[in-house]
Design an enzyme around this catalytic site. Structure first.
Site, PDB file in Angstrom:
ATOM      1  N   LEU A  25       0.736  -1.281   0.073  1.00 34.10           N
ATOM      2  CA  LEU A  25       0.003   0.030   0.089  1.00 34.10           C
ATOM      3  C   LEU A  25       0.747   1.337   0.083  1.00 34.10           C
ATOM      4  O   LEU A  25       0.508   2.291  -0.694  1.00 34.10           O
ATOM      5  CB  LEU A  25      -1.014   0.008   1.342  1.00 34.10           C
ATOM      6  CG  LEU A  25      -2.107  -0.768   1.103  1.00 34.10           C
ATOM      7  CD1 LEU A  25      -2.558  -1.491   2.365  1.00 34.10           C
ATOM      8  CD2 LEU A  25      -3.159  -0.234   0.107  1.00 34.10           C
ATOM      9  N   TYR A 177      -1.530  -6.820  17.275  1.00 33.95           N
ATOM     10  CA  TYR A 177      -1.965  -6.061  16.088  1.00 33.95           C
ATOM     11  C   TYR A 177      -3.041  -5.213  16.373  1.00 33.95           C
ATOM     12  O   TYR A 177      -3.065  -4.058  16.180  1.00 33.95           O
ATOM     13  CB  TYR A 177      -1.925  -6.861  14.798  1.00 33.95           C
ATOM     14  CG  TYR A 177      -2.069  -6.323  13.600  1.00 33.95           C
ATOM     15  CD1 TYR A 177      -1.205  -5.324  13.012  1.00 33.95           C
ATOM     16  CD2 TYR A 177      -3.578  -5.989  12.862  1.00 33.95           C
ATOM     17  CE1 TYR A 177      -1.469  -5.026  11.449  1.00 33.95           C
ATOM     18  CE2 TYR A 177      -3.732  -5.638  11.657  1.00 33.95           C
ATOM     19  CZ  TYR A 177      -2.621  -4.848  11.072  1.00 33.95           C
ATOM     20  OH  TYR A 177      -2.743  -4.333   9.878  1.00 33.95           O
ATOM     21  N   LYS A 181      -3.317  -1.278  16.618  1.00 32.21           N
ATOM     22  CA  LYS A 181      -4.146  -0.430  15.244  1.00 32.21           C
ATOM     23  C   LYS A 181      -5.274   0.257  16.242  1.00 32.21           C
ATOM     24  O   LYS A 181      -5.605   1.468  15.696  1.00 32.21           O
ATOM     25  CB  LYS A 181      -4.714  -1.587  14.304  1.00 32.21           C
ATOM     26  CG  LYS A 181      -3.657  -1.995  13.373  1.00 32.21           C
ATOM     27  CD  LYS A 181      -2.814  -0.769  12.818  1.00 32.21           C
ATOM     28  CE  LYS A 181      -2.283  -1.299  11.536  1.00 32.21           C
ATOM     29  NZ  LYS A 181      -1.363  -0.258  10.907  1.00 32.21           N
TER      30      LYS A 181
HETATM   31  N1  LIG Z   1      -3.301  -4.955   3.230  1.00 30.76           N
HETATM   32  C1  LIG Z   1      -4.245  -4.562   3.696  1.00 30.76           C
HETATM   33  O1  LIG Z   1      -5.195  -5.301   3.437  1.00 30.76           O
HETATM   34  C2  LIG Z   1      -4.200  -4.011   5.125  1.00 30.76           C
HETATM   35  C3  LIG Z   1      -5.323  -4.108   5.811  1.00 30.76           C
HETATM   36  C4  LIG Z   1      -5.350  -3.598   7.077  1.00 30.76           C
HETATM   37  C5  LIG Z   1      -4.389  -2.405   7.628  1.00 30.76           C
HETATM   38  N2  LIG Z   1      -3.127  -2.499   6.650  1.00 30.76           N
HETATM   39  C6  LIG Z   1      -2.058  -1.808   7.027  1.00 30.76           C
HETATM   40  O2  LIG Z   1      -1.586  -0.900   6.090  1.00 30.76           O
HETATM   41  C7  LIG Z   1      -0.125  -0.617   6.107  1.00 30.76           C
HETATM   42  C8  LIG Z   1       0.673  -1.301   4.892  1.00 30.76           C
HETATM   43  O3  LIG Z   1       0.458  -2.722   4.674  1.00 30.76           O
HETATM   44  P1  LIG Z   1       0.863  -3.634   3.555  1.00 30.76           P
HETATM   45  O4  LIG Z   1      -0.237  -4.797   3.268  1.00 30.76           O
HETATM   46  O5  LIG Z   1       1.049  -2.573   2.430  1.00 30.76           O
HETATM   47  O6  LIG Z   1       2.044  -4.386   3.978  1.00 30.76           O
HETATM   48  P2  LIG Z   1       3.638  -4.669   3.399  1.00 30.76           P
HETATM   49  O7  LIG Z   1       4.106  -5.743   4.376  1.00 30.76           O
HETATM   50  O8  LIG Z   1       3.441  -4.930   1.950  1.00 30.76           O
HETATM   51  O9  LIG Z   1       4.152  -3.464   3.575  1.00 30.76           O
HETATM   52  C9  LIG Z   1       4.636  -2.810   4.715  1.00 30.76           C
HETATM   53  C10 LIG Z   1       6.203  -2.152   4.621  1.00 30.76           C
HETATM   54  O10 LIG Z   1       6.384  -1.571   5.785  1.00 30.76           O
HETATM   55  C11 LIG Z   1       7.844  -1.623   5.997  1.00 30.76           C
HETATM   56  N3  LIG Z   1       8.358  -1.717   7.469  1.00 30.76           N
HETATM   57  C12 LIG Z   1       7.971  -2.485   8.043  1.00 30.76           C
HETATM   58  N4  LIG Z   1       8.698  -2.146   9.405  1.00 30.76           N
HETATM   59  C13 LIG Z   1       9.374  -1.125   9.204  1.00 30.76           C
HETATM   60  C14 LIG Z   1       9.906  -0.017  10.014  1.00 30.76           C
HETATM   61  N5  LIG Z   1      10.386  -0.270  11.357  1.00 30.76           N
HETATM   62  N6  LIG Z   1      10.342   1.211   9.362  1.00 30.76           N
HETATM   63  C15 LIG Z   1      10.236   1.223   8.090  1.00 30.76           C
HETATM   64  N7  LIG Z   1       9.487   0.541   7.189  1.00 30.76           N
HETATM   65  C16 LIG Z   1       8.981  -0.565   7.990  1.00 30.76           C
HETATM   66  C17 LIG Z   1       8.199  -2.986   5.433  1.00 30.76           C
HETATM   67  O11 LIG Z   1       9.488  -3.244   4.892  1.00 30.76           O
HETATM   68  C18 LIG Z   1       7.288  -3.006   4.230  1.00 30.76           C
HETATM   69  O12 LIG Z   1       7.672  -2.824   2.872  1.00 30.76           O
HETATM   70  C19 LIG Z   1       0.119  -1.609   7.435  1.00 30.76           C
HETATM   71  O13 LIG Z   1       0.251  -0.665   8.201  1.00 30.76           O
HETATM   72  C20 LIG Z   1      -0.973  -2.734   7.564  1.00 30.76           C
HETATM   73  O14 LIG Z   1      -1.255  -2.891   9.101  1.00 30.76           O
HETATM   74  C21 LIG Z   1      -2.931  -3.426   5.532  1.00 30.76           C
END
Ligand SMILES: NC(=O)c1ccc[n+]([C@@H]2O[C@H](COP(=O)([O-])OP(=O)(O)OC[C@H]3O[C@@H](n4cnc5c(N)ncnc54)[C@H](O)[C@@H]3O)[C@@H](O)[C@H]2O)c1
Length: 298
Positions: A25, A177, A181
């Protein structure tokens, strides 16, 4: 594949930091904000889903993509859960592009386990990255915005945090988590109350999209309704001048659903009592009429 820059320029002249923007995202948010005219700091520590170092530098790839499309971007490998590195991330934006207007706290990790099995390390790592990582960048950005407001009261700021249906409604196996959140959603309300005086709005997205984080849940990753483009459009709107005056709200956003979450409510009031018999009767009455909590399915 690169997409031509939009001429809309809803974020033209604004400087954005997007954390965890090397993939998923966050990468889509960074591309989209750059297309809307923002100069973007693409932050990503480059870690596995569980937060362990995996030797990748995904932020560099997103920066190269944005630049190839004619946008402005710089990479950051800072760890947002480090107080010092979060400060350096804010400084990088100011030193490179002269200011910071938009902070998108998106970085995240997962360490799912039921409460009886969860280890201290699993609890700590998820709370650290999500909750402390969101607060640390917010703290340093807020100080920048406070100082800037004294000199340039016409400038506006945007804080965009990331919560989840797991945090808003609760999910089995995600005590760490969900707690992080839910804390981020509450922290966003506090930020909206405290930062308005500096011209800053604070909102949260609760996104849904096919990324590595949702890969184990099944479903077709190519389903167009699971595109990160839907949450990214909401983030662009929140980052832009279109959302002037909108603050303290949580937006549920995916290709399947778009809504503004309605939070905890006081419920019907009743007369308090210290008498257990009376209290028992009152609470049973209240429970008979109170609406059940909303759940993940809405
Ligand atoms: N994908 C979904 O449907 C979904 C649903 C609810 C919430 N989210 C939230 O959206 C956000 C993005 O999720 P995503 O699905 O793209 O996950 P993803 O794992 O594809 O991307 C997360 C990124 O964060 C980076 N990261 C992790 N720890 C870090 C740190 N300490 N400092 C800097 N970067 C760091 C990782 O390297 C990774 O590239 C997250 O907060 C997740 O909890 C996603």
């Amino acid at each position: 594949m690169t997409t031509p820059l939009s001429t809309d320029g809803a974020c033209f002249g604004r400087v954005a930091v997007v954390t965890g923007a090397g993939r998923g995202l966050g990468a889509e948010y960074a591309r989209r904000l750059a297309r809307a005219g923002a100069a973007v700091v693409v932050n990503d520590l480059g870690v596995g889903l569980d937060g362990e170092a995996d030797g990748t530098t995904p932020a560099d790839e997103v920066v190269a993509e944005i630049r190839a499309a004619g946008g402005q971007a710089v990479a950051s490998g800072h760890d947002v859960s480090s107080w010092k590195e979060a400060e350096q991330l804010v400084e990088l934006a100011v030193d490179t592009f002269g200011d910071l207007d938009i902070l998108v706290n998106n970085a995240g990790v997962l360490r799912d386990r039921t409460i009886t099995r969860m280890t201290e390390a699993e609890w700590d790592s998820v709370i650290r990255v999500h909750l402390k990582g969101t607060f640390a960048t917010t703290h340093h950005a807020a100080n920048h915005w406070r100082e800037r407001h004294a000199k340039h009261p016409e400038r506006v700021g945007r804080l965009i945090n990331t919560t989840s249906v797991s945090g808003l409604f609760g999910n089995v196996g995600q005590a760490n988590y969900s707690a992080a959140k839910a804390g981020i959603a509450a922290m966003t309300i506090v930020a909206s109350l405290e930062l308005g005086r500096y011209g800053v709005t604070a909102n949260c997205v609760s996104p849904g999209a096919a990324t590595r984080m949702t890969a184990t849940l099944g479903g077709d990753p190519d389903d167009p309704t699971r595109s990160p483009g839907f949450p990214a459009a909401v983030v662009e709107w929140l980052a832009s001048r279109h959302s002037d005056g909108v603050t303290g709200r949580v937006f549920l956003t995916s290709g399947k659903r778009l809504s503004v979450a309605e939070g905890w409510e006081h419920g019907t009031p009743a007369r308090p009592s210290e008498d257990l018999t009376e209290l028992d009767a009152t609470l049973r009455d209240l429970l008979a009429t109170a609406r059940p909590n909303a759940d993940m399915r809405g």
